[in-house]
Scaffold this active site. Sequence first.
Site, PDB file in Angstrom:
ATOM      1  CD  GLU A 166      -3.147  -0.794   1.990  1.00 22.87           C
ATOM      2  OE1 GLU A 166      -3.066  -0.039   2.782  1.00 22.87           O
ATOM      3  OE2 GLU A 166      -4.200  -1.627   1.833  1.00 22.87           O
ATOM      4  CD  GLU A 351      -3.791  -5.935   3.497  1.00 16.02           C
ATOM      5  OE1 GLU A 351      -4.751  -5.252   3.999  1.00 16.02           O
ATOM      6  OE2 GLU A 351      -2.521  -5.724   3.768  1.00 16.02           O
TER       7      GLU A 351
HETATM    8  C1  NOJ Z   1      -4.473  -2.319   4.893  1.00 20.58           C
HETATM    9  C2  NOJ Z   1      -2.955  -2.746   5.577  1.00 20.58           C
HETATM   10  O1  NOJ Z   1      -2.360  -3.278   4.525  1.00 20.58           O
HETATM   11  C3  NOJ Z   1      -3.138  -3.320   6.949  1.00 20.58           C
HETATM   12  O2  NOJ Z   1      -1.857  -3.291   7.441  1.00 20.58           O
HETATM   13  C4  NOJ Z   1      -4.461  -2.922   7.609  1.00 20.58           C
HETATM   14  O3  NOJ Z   1      -4.381  -3.419   8.851  1.00 20.58           O
HETATM   15  C5  NOJ Z   1      -5.699  -3.166   6.733  1.00 20.58           C
HETATM   16  N1  NOJ Z   1      -5.568  -2.598   5.520  1.00 20.58           N
HETATM   17  C6  NOJ Z   1      -6.927  -2.847   7.440  1.00 20.58           C
HETATM   18  O4  NOJ Z   1      -7.244  -1.607   7.593  1.00 20.58           O
END
Ligand code: NOJ
Length: 446
Positions: A166, A351
């Site tokens: 991200e 994710e």
């Molecule tokens: C994005 C992130 O990569 C992760 O670290 C985070 O916990 C989750 N989404 C949920 O917000």
Amino acid sequence: MPKVTFPQEFVWGCATASYQIEGAWDEDGKGESIWDRFCHTTDKVRDGDTGDVACDHYHRYREDVALMKELGLHSYRFSISWPRIFPDGKGAVNQQGLDFYSRLVDELLAAGITPFPTLYHWDLPQALQDEGGWANRETAQHFADYAATVVDHLGDRVKRWLIFNEPWVFTILAYMAGVHPPALRDGATALRATHVVNLAQGLAARAMRATGKVDALGSAFSMSGVYPASESEEDKAAAERSFRFTNLWFLEPVQNGRYPDAYVGGTDPARFGVQPGDMELVQAPLDFIGINLYTRNVVAYDSQDRNLGARQVAVPDVERTDFNWEVYPEALHDVIARIWEDYQLPIYITENGCSYGDGPDERGVVDDQRRISFYQRYLAQVARAIEGGADVRGYFAWSLMDNFEWTMGYSQRFGLVHVDYPTQQRIVKQSGYWYRDAIAANGFEY
Ligand code: NOJ
């Protein structure tokens, strides 16, 4: 009851990240990270929580791998903490840091689980932040050196890698929105930081490949479904600009050596500190694309916004998770379809998941039906995208277990496994058992 099935080779996994689960923040020679400093010295994290102990995974990784095996995971996406490997971000390697990940990789392989590491999930060495962090061009080269060191060390056993997690979030939220460390509110610096990260991605991809040990490289990009607030041409154009800035800012450069056309009146590279020759360095096409997706944005044209000419519109009366994110499963289909159409590269959903606060009842059962329903509906959209022709190779649930949710501390629970932080006891939630069954059947009915 609709039946959802996946291709035979489909990879089922779970994801986590170093700072969110490991703890052991200053053990075995690890250096300080920006999240250590941020949690220890600011009041920006809910309840003053820190990742000092988190899920204590650094000490309990064997137990955690056993849990993964119980769930039947094919692959485990975790991240490597840069300051464990280079306590000062550069210079001397900390062998004990490398040894930890080496033990973890061995444990995974012994359990029949394919390791899928990410090299950077937000825990920059503080020493590099002191030199400007991602706003300093030199950080790009330090990152490439670190990436090559790790690949060289683990590359005999690890073949598939993610470079960044991200990048949009760890630049824009940190340098423009003031939410994540270093908590700046400086648009110009933020844009320069995005360019340094794009440079770092290109340099790291080359350095990693130069080891000769990599089979496949990608990055995990935060993406969101972006929909126009109305059918007007202005709103549709605003949504498209917003889509490009939100979803393509780190993908278009690495694939095609250019920034996406996202700004009203055109995108001027000089604004981001692009120097002659940079875009050649930035371009280093990936082998696959990682998509992290949770929700969607609805966007309207905004003549006051001189950048994207867009503003986000609140959507009333919709289903939301406990984190207040809208549940909108079609976004996953729509983004996969668009990314597949534009880039024609294999895709992993690196994710997807949801925060719901359900805890154990008096029998010790965590009956999180809302999470099961969330996964069913989003996974059904993945299957739909595959039927439509997209080459989606795998899916990683966020997260294996409840963990440190950044500025929300431990107040948000995303896990398939419940963690009782005071005792560190893990309990597989009903969603975890559901996921296990879906993996075993390579699909589900709902
Ligand atoms: C994005 C992130 O990569 C992760 O670290 C985070 O916990 C989750 N989404 C949920 O917000």
